[in-house]
Design a protein around this motif. Sequence first.
Motif, PDB file in Angstrom:
ATOM      1  N   LEU A  39       0.837  -1.200   0.000  1.00  0.00           N
ATOM      2  CA  LEU A  39       0.000   0.000   0.000  1.00  0.00           C
ATOM      3  C   LEU A  39       0.871   1.248   0.000  1.00  0.00           C
ATOM      4  O   LEU A  39       1.989   1.252   0.506  1.00  0.00           O
ATOM      5  CB  LEU A  39      -0.913   0.020   1.227  1.00  0.00           C
ATOM      6  CG  LEU A  39      -1.766  -1.223   1.503  1.00  0.00           C
ATOM      7  CD1 LEU A  39      -2.651  -0.981   2.711  1.00  0.00           C
ATOM      8  CD2 LEU A  39      -2.598  -1.597   0.292  1.00  0.00           C
ATOM      9  N   ASP A 118     -12.838  -0.737   2.976  1.00  0.00           N
ATOM     10  CA  ASP A 118     -12.317  -1.877   2.230  1.00  0.00           C
ATOM     11  C   ASP A 118     -13.304  -2.345   1.170  1.00  0.00           C
ATOM     12  O   ASP A 118     -13.393  -3.535   0.870  1.00  0.00           O
ATOM     13  CB  ASP A 118     -11.956  -3.022   3.168  1.00  0.00           C
ATOM     14  CG  ASP A 118     -13.115  -3.397   4.090  1.00  0.00           C
ATOM     15  OD1 ASP A 118     -14.206  -2.803   3.961  1.00  0.00           O
ATOM     16  OD2 ASP A 118     -12.926  -4.290   4.940  1.00  0.00           O
ATOM     17  N   ASP A 120     -14.832  -3.265  -2.340  1.00  0.00           N
ATOM     18  CA  ASP A 120     -14.273  -3.844  -3.575  1.00  0.00           C
ATOM     19  C   ASP A 120     -12.869  -4.398  -3.370  1.00  0.00           C
ATOM     20  O   ASP A 120     -12.081  -4.494  -4.321  1.00  0.00           O
ATOM     21  CB  ASP A 120     -14.254  -2.805  -4.701  1.00  0.00           C
ATOM     22  CG  ASP A 120     -15.634  -2.216  -4.973  1.00  0.00           C
ATOM     23  OD1 ASP A 120     -16.613  -2.972  -4.867  1.00  0.00           O
ATOM     24  OD2 ASP A 120     -15.712  -1.014  -5.274  1.00  0.00           O
ATOM     25  N   GLU A 122     -10.343  -3.073  -1.995  1.00  0.00           N
ATOM     26  CA  GLU A 122      -9.294  -2.051  -1.980  1.00  0.00           C
ATOM     27  C   GLU A 122      -9.249  -1.421  -0.592  1.00  0.00           C
ATOM     28  O   GLU A 122     -10.157  -0.682  -0.204  1.00  0.00           O
ATOM     29  CB  GLU A 122      -9.550  -0.979  -3.043  1.00  0.00           C
ATOM     30  CG  GLU A 122      -9.595  -1.517  -4.465  1.00  0.00           C
ATOM     31  CD  GLU A 122      -8.241  -1.999  -4.943  1.00  0.00           C
ATOM     32  OE1 GLU A 122      -7.225  -1.630  -4.328  1.00  0.00           O
ATOM     33  OE2 GLU A 122      -8.197  -2.747  -5.942  1.00  0.00           O
ATOM     34  N   TYR A 137      -3.221   3.306   1.538  1.00  0.00           N
ATOM     35  CA  TYR A 137      -4.228   3.029   0.522  1.00  0.00           C
ATOM     36  C   TYR A 137      -3.617   2.219  -0.616  1.00  0.00           C
ATOM     37  O   TYR A 137      -2.414   2.255  -0.864  1.00  0.00           O
ATOM     38  CB  TYR A 137      -4.828   4.327  -0.019  1.00  0.00           C
ATOM     39  CG  TYR A 137      -3.821   5.257  -0.678  1.00  0.00           C
ATOM     40  CD1 TYR A 137      -3.631   5.250  -2.050  1.00  0.00           C
ATOM     41  CD2 TYR A 137      -3.057   6.128   0.085  1.00  0.00           C
ATOM     42  CE1 TYR A 137      -2.709   6.092  -2.654  1.00  0.00           C
ATOM     43  CE2 TYR A 137      -2.129   6.979  -0.501  1.00  0.00           C
ATOM     44  CZ  TYR A 137      -1.964   6.952  -1.877  1.00  0.00           C
ATOM     45  OH  TYR A 137      -1.043   7.788  -2.457  1.00  0.00           O
ATOM     46  N   SER A 138      -4.482   1.505  -1.310  1.00  0.00           N
ATOM     47  CA  SER A 138      -4.044   0.680  -2.434  1.00  0.00           C
ATOM     48  C   SER A 138      -4.436   1.277  -3.775  1.00  0.00           C
ATOM     49  O   SER A 138      -3.703   1.131  -4.753  1.00  0.00           O
ATOM     50  CB  SER A 138      -4.634  -0.737  -2.304  1.00  0.00           C
ATOM     51  OG  SER A 138      -6.053  -0.671  -2.229  1.00  0.00           O
ATOM     52  N   ASP A 139      -5.570   1.941  -3.834  1.00  0.00           N
ATOM     53  CA  ASP A 139      -6.063   2.489  -5.087  1.00  0.00           C
ATOM     54  C   ASP A 139      -5.858   4.000  -5.124  1.00  0.00           C
ATOM     55  O   ASP A 139      -6.427   4.730  -4.305  1.00  0.00           O
ATOM     56  CB  ASP A 139      -7.547   2.151  -5.258  1.00  0.00           C
ATOM     57  CG  ASP A 139      -8.085   2.578  -6.606  1.00  0.00           C
ATOM     58  OD1 ASP A 139      -8.681   3.671  -6.681  1.00  0.00           O
ATOM     59  OD2 ASP A 139      -7.900   1.835  -7.582  1.00  0.00           O
ATOM     60  N   ARG A 142      -9.115   6.118  -5.706  1.00  0.00           N
ATOM     61  CA  ARG A 142      -9.985   6.186  -4.523  1.00  0.00           C
ATOM     62  C   ARG A 142      -9.420   7.147  -3.490  1.00  0.00           C
ATOM     63  O   ARG A 142     -10.160   7.904  -2.863  1.00  0.00           O
ATOM     64  CB  ARG A 142     -10.149   4.786  -3.922  1.00  0.00           C
ATOM     65  CG  ARG A 142     -10.933   4.777  -2.613  1.00  0.00           C
ATOM     66  CD  ARG A 142     -11.310   3.372  -2.201  1.00  0.00           C
ATOM     67  NE  ARG A 142     -12.302   2.812  -3.107  1.00  0.00           N
ATOM     68  CZ  ARG A 142     -12.859   1.608  -2.947  1.00  0.00           C
ATOM     69  NH1 ARG A 142     -12.501   0.859  -1.920  1.00  0.00           N
ATOM     70  NH2 ARG A 142     -13.746   1.162  -3.793  1.00  0.00           N
ATOM     71  N   TYR A 143      -8.101   7.139  -3.334  1.00  0.00           N
ATOM     72  CA  TYR A 143      -7.484   8.069  -2.394  1.00  0.00           C
ATOM     73  C   TYR A 143      -7.681   9.510  -2.837  1.00  0.00           C
ATOM     74  O   TYR A 143      -7.996  10.386  -2.030  1.00  0.00           O
ATOM     75  CB  TYR A 143      -5.992   7.767  -2.260  1.00  0.00           C
ATOM     76  CG  TYR A 143      -5.218   8.901  -1.621  1.00  0.00           C
ATOM     77  CD1 TYR A 143      -5.373   9.215  -0.264  1.00  0.00           C
ATOM     78  CD2 TYR A 143      -4.351   9.694  -2.378  1.00  0.00           C
ATOM     79  CE1 TYR A 143      -4.683  10.262   0.310  1.00  0.00           C
ATOM     80  CE2 TYR A 143      -3.645  10.734  -1.804  1.00  0.00           C
ATOM     81  CZ  TYR A 143      -3.823  11.020  -0.461  1.00  0.00           C
ATOM     82  OH  TYR A 143      -3.143  12.065   0.108  1.00  0.00           O
ATOM     83  N   ARG A 181       6.052   1.105  -3.089  1.00  0.00           N
ATOM     84  CA  ARG A 181       5.317   0.004  -2.465  1.00  0.00           C
ATOM     85  C   ARG A 181       6.238  -1.002  -1.787  1.00  0.00           C
ATOM     86  O   ARG A 181       5.877  -2.141  -1.571  1.00  0.00           O
ATOM     87  CB  ARG A 181       4.455  -0.708  -3.509  1.00  0.00           C
ATOM     88  CG  ARG A 181       3.389   0.194  -4.143  1.00  0.00           C
ATOM     89  CD  ARG A 181       2.596  -0.543  -5.198  1.00  0.00           C
ATOM     90  NE  ARG A 181       1.598   0.305  -5.834  1.00  0.00           N
ATOM     91  CZ  ARG A 181       0.359   0.458  -5.388  1.00  0.00           C
ATOM     92  NH1 ARG A 181      -0.030  -0.176  -4.308  1.00  0.00           N
ATOM     93  NH2 ARG A 181      -0.485   1.235  -6.027  1.00  0.00           N
TER      94      ARG A 181
END
Length: 463
Positions: A39, A118, A120, A122, A137-139, A142-143, A181
């Motif tokens: 992330l 969390d 979907d 993500e 965050y992963s996406d 979205r962030y 990452r």
Amino acid sequence: LCARGYREIWGQDYVETHASVTCLVSWRVCLAQAAHLGLKVAILDIKSAYLMAHVEEDIYMSVPEGVTAPAPGMCLKLNKSIYGLKQAGRCWARLLQKRMIELGMRQSVADPCLYLNDQDGELMTVSVFVDDMCICYSDEQRYQDFRKRLENQFQISKSDDSNSFLGMIIERTQPEKYGQRGPVFIHQRPYIEDILSRYKHQDCKPAATAAEPGLKLSKAQMPTTEAEKAEMKDVPYRQLTGALLYLANCTRPDIAHAVGSCARFGSNPGKVHWQALKRVLRYLAGTRDMGIMYGQPFAEGVPHNCIHGYVDGDWGGDTDDRRSTTGYIYMSWSGPVSWRSKKQASTALSSCESEYMAASEAAKEAIWLTRLLKEDLKLEDVSLETKGDLSEREYQGDKPLTVFEDNVGCIQLSRNPVSHRSSKHIEIRYHFVRERVQDGSLKLVFIPSSENIAEVLTKGVMF
């Protein structure tokens, strides 16, 4: 403006003032997960946070200089909180909680200042300390959407991924291999250098350990004569102790025992205590680059999983009252996330009893960490495959959190009420660990003392 009488300020009409901040343990757990899952990490700061929250009470204040009241004797009624109000922090925390939920975040079960999303698959976590946020965050999209919606509510500033959160520096290692990452490294080198400079130890000779091997601090070393007390009067003992305790609680578990031992004599420190405290500075001078690494395995054979712990008890280590010291440390993806070094509240009659009391304290933290990982971060399995015999609940399919312990008697006592004559006097509260072992949420596993890293929290040894 109001003509009501007032008392120079300031919010005397309040009931509650408590405002939570994120727990550093949950923040470190999120960073460990960020390192494991790849992330990204971002730091946000909300400007003038307290000025945005409405106050529920009727609060009046005198007209400040530069503002002219319509009529003599009038005062101001506050619609929003200001810095200095005892309930201002609470007002802000409640407003932020409401806004975060509106933005689609859910509040953590284990930490009220940790928010998660969390959807979907993500994951995004937000750790909040008053007006500072650390977001994992992963996406990216979205962030950015979350940040944009947050900007519509508050005025915020953004820092880079490798930045400071509460004085702790977050860095990504091996960027040429992993980019943003890779493994996460947190440290406090600027804070350490500031302490060393403030107490004139920036060029001192480094020490190999935080505590002098074999040295036992005691009340007998406290000053007794007026001349001795006068000599220590202007020594900044408490200030340095406080500065080092913050460091020990954030990123340096290796100094926790040494600083904790010195902190017991803050009311009347002697020369020996002051020298012991300065030795911690000498140790930091040689290890200022040390910190905590998440996501990078130590070596072959060393556990690398979401959570496991080590616990140790130093029997009769305090020479004044012969009480023992509890030390435990929990590791997540090869980095410590939770640790404690504390003198026990009662005297243990044996090393087994001391270890059992320490294990009980470690069990309380294990239950909380399990709740954080399972209910908040949605991990299904927090167990660790270990050699040796399975516990009774493992045969039934349970997957308990593993805590390594170097005392066989303690492990046996955690499973069954053995040696009744030697253990029947133990206070009821310490049998909590046995309940957790029997219900399948915890498992104590033997490890040799030479491999038990919790010893650094009970003795002056190398980390």
